[in-house]
Scaffold this motif. Structure first.
Motif, PDB file in Angstrom:
ATOM      1  N   THR A 288      32.452  43.995  31.518  1.00 30.12           N
ATOM      2  CA  THR A 288      31.679  42.979  32.254  1.00 30.12           C
ATOM      3  C   THR A 288      30.803  43.663  33.299  1.00 30.12           C
ATOM      4  O   THR A 288      29.622  43.319  33.465  1.00 30.12           O
ATOM      5  N   ARG A 289      31.380  44.658  33.981  1.00 29.27           N
ATOM      6  CA  ARG A 289      30.587  45.385  35.000  1.00 29.27           C
ATOM      7  C   ARG A 289      29.403  46.104  34.355  1.00 29.27           C
ATOM      8  O   ARG A 289      28.316  46.149  34.909  1.00 29.27           O
ATOM      9  N   ARG A 290      29.629  46.659  33.171  1.00 26.92           N
ATOM     10  CA  ARG A 290      28.514  47.322  32.486  1.00 26.92           C
ATOM     11  C   ARG A 290      27.427  46.299  32.113  1.00 26.92           C
ATOM     12  O   ARG A 290      26.224  46.545  32.282  1.00 26.92           O
TER      13      ARG A 290
ATOM     14  N   GLU B 221      37.219  43.798  32.402  1.00 27.07           N
ATOM     15  CA  GLU B 221      36.436  43.998  33.633  1.00 27.07           C
ATOM     16  C   GLU B 221      35.426  45.151  33.504  1.00 27.07           C
ATOM     17  O   GLU B 221      34.247  44.983  33.884  1.00 27.07           O
TER      18      GLU B 221
ATOM     19  N   LYS C 257      37.438  37.847  41.146  1.00 26.28           N
ATOM     20  CA  LYS C 257      36.714  38.978  41.755  1.00 26.28           C
ATOM     21  C   LYS C 257      35.237  38.681  42.003  1.00 26.28           C
ATOM     22  O   LYS C 257      34.484  39.559  42.436  1.00 26.28           O
TER      23      LYS C 257
ATOM     24  N   ALA D 168      25.481  45.358  35.068  1.00 29.14           N
ATOM     25  CA  ALA D 168      24.544  46.428  35.442  1.00 29.14           C
ATOM     26  C   ALA D 168      23.312  46.367  34.531  1.00 29.14           C
ATOM     27  O   ALA D 168      22.175  46.536  34.993  1.00 29.14           O
TER      28      ALA D 168
ATOM     29  N   LEU E 275      38.025  37.781  36.402  1.00 26.63           N
ATOM     30  CA  LEU E 275      36.595  37.971  36.690  1.00 26.63           C
ATOM     31  C   LEU E 275      36.121  36.938  37.712  1.00 26.63           C
ATOM     32  O   LEU E 275      35.293  37.235  38.583  1.00 26.63           O
TER      33      LEU E 275
ATOM     34  N   LEU F 106      32.935  38.189  39.746  1.00 30.18           N
ATOM     35  CA  LEU F 106      32.029  38.744  38.724  1.00 30.18           C
ATOM     36  C   LEU F 106      31.493  37.655  37.796  1.00 30.18           C
ATOM     37  O   LEU F 106      30.477  37.850  37.122  1.00 30.18           O
TER      38      LEU F 106
ATOM     39  N   ASP G 175      24.804  40.921  40.025  1.00 31.18           N
ATOM     40  CA  ASP G 175      26.184  41.238  40.390  1.00 31.18           C
ATOM     41  C   ASP G 175      27.182  40.125  40.057  1.00 31.18           C
ATOM     42  O   ASP G 175      28.367  40.244  40.372  1.00 31.18           O
ATOM     43  N   TYR G 176      26.715  39.047  39.435  1.00 28.70           N
ATOM     44  CA  TYR G 176      27.664  38.053  38.886  1.00 28.70           C
ATOM     45  C   TYR G 176      26.994  37.335  37.721  1.00 28.70           C
ATOM     46  O   TYR G 176      25.766  37.215  37.674  1.00 28.70           O
TER      47      TYR G 176
END
Ligand code: NAD
Length: 320
Positions: free
Chosen positions: A94-96, A91, A158, A99, A155, A160, A104-105
């Motif tokens: 993946t968030r990085r 996670e 959530k 960004a 993911l 993502l 945002d997905y």
């Protein structure tokens, strides 16, 4: 010009002709993505390992700002690199990556290769590549594909990633995933061209409702850029007399024949080029059909030669 779409088992529609981002230089990447959107591409196939996700994101952001597209018109694909297979690492990375893309997905997030490497912190080196020390040391992680897949499923929970899939899996890994998956892989991305056809693997995936995406549709051509001796050991597919004859017959280019050979069989493609006129040509590759004679001749070209083997990148003996 727009690509047809394929329905994934997740319920989402995926463009069948997309744009590949491997080996797109950082200096031209934002412009390349912007130009590809202008040319009509909606699917972009990226990865942490390509080292250009920030620039891809800049191209996307500019296209959205200029009103060429909205985020929801795009289908953005990225991949989990092997050093991030450990369950607690999936996670955060993946968030990085999201960004970097300024989104945002992900529409689709794939396990890049079915082999886990020991974690390398992004502050040490990013992208981390194959080697623990950045030079030659390969360190495997003990995380299983089942554990990593569980983290990929979270993911989706959530929001993502809308769909998740796998890449470079062979049949046994696909069978295994089908046993343990709560969310079935939506796609299987594999090397697929007339010199490496893998008909049984394609058939297994398609029978199980997993969409196959072909990468390196032009075979050795994409690997010539890496100066790979294996790629130079065979004739370029675009120069093949068989492919050229089929292209002449349909008044298309050899590249269009190679792409149509895949898309006509229900497979998605993600060719890469930096030239706008070639971008348009590749996108415009679904408006004709090969006949059974063409398909039979191309089926005969299989050499079962694979260019994108991990050992080609990390063998001390440089097997490639
Ligand atoms: P590719 O098969 O798309 O070939 C690219 C080469 O073909 C470039 O040299 C380009 O200039 C040339 N080319 C493109 N269109 C042409 C045309 N119409 N006429 C003549 N030449 C043309 O190569 P690729 O980059 O290996 O694969 C495409 C994408 O697949 C990658 O960018 C990446 O997104 C993905 N990929 C994924 C994996 C994986 O492990 N999942 C591995 C390799 C590639």
């Amino acid at each position: 010009m727009a690509s047809p779409t394929i329905k994934l088992n997740s319920g989402y529609d995926m463009p069948q002709v997309g744009f590949g981002l491997w080996k797109v230089d950082n200096a031209v990447c934002a412009d390349t993505v912007y130009n590809a959107i202008k040319a009509g591409y909606r699917l972009f196939d990226g990865a942490c390992d390509y080292g250009n996700e920030k620039e891809c994101g800049e191209g996307v952001a500019r296209a959205i700002k200029d009103g060429l597209v909205k985020r929801e018109d795009l289908f953005i694909v990225s991949k989990l690199w092997q050093t991030f297979h450990d369950e607690d690492k999936v996670e955060p990375i993946t968030r990085r990556q999201l960004a970097d893309w300024q989104i945002d997905y992900f529409d689709l997030f794939l396990i890049h290769f079915p082999a886990a490497l020991e974690y390398v912190d992004p502050s040490v080196r990013y992208p981390p590549g194959w080697f623990y020390d950045g030079k030659s040391e390969v360190r495997w992680s003990k995380t299983t594909l089942q554990q990593t897949w569980g983290a990929m499923e979270k993911l989706v929970d959530k929001g993502l990633a809308r769909s998740i899939g796998v890449s470079n899996y062979q049949a046994q890994s696909v069978y295994d995933a089908l046993i343990y998956a709560r969310i079935k892989p939506a796609t299987l991305q594999i090397e697929h061209h007339p010199y490496l056809q893998q008909p049984d693997l394609v058939s297994l995936a398609q029978t199980e409702g997993i969409v196959v995406t072909a990468y390196s549709s032009f075979g050795p051509t994409g690997f010539m850029e890496l100066d790979m001796p294996r790629a130079k050991s065979v004739a370029p597919l675009m120069d093949s007399p068989v492919i050229k004859a089929v292209a002449d017959k349909h008044k298309r280019t050899p590249a269009q024949v190679l792409l149509r050979w895949a898309t006509q069989r229900g497979i998605a493609v993600i060719p890469k080029t930096s030239r706008p006129e070639v971008m348009a040509q590749n996108l415009d590759s679904t408006s004709f059909d090969l006949d059974s004679e063409d398909l039979a001749k191309i089926a005969d070209m299989d050499l079962n030669i694979r260019f994108n083997k991990p050992t080609n990148y990390f063998s001390a003996n440089k097997l490639y």
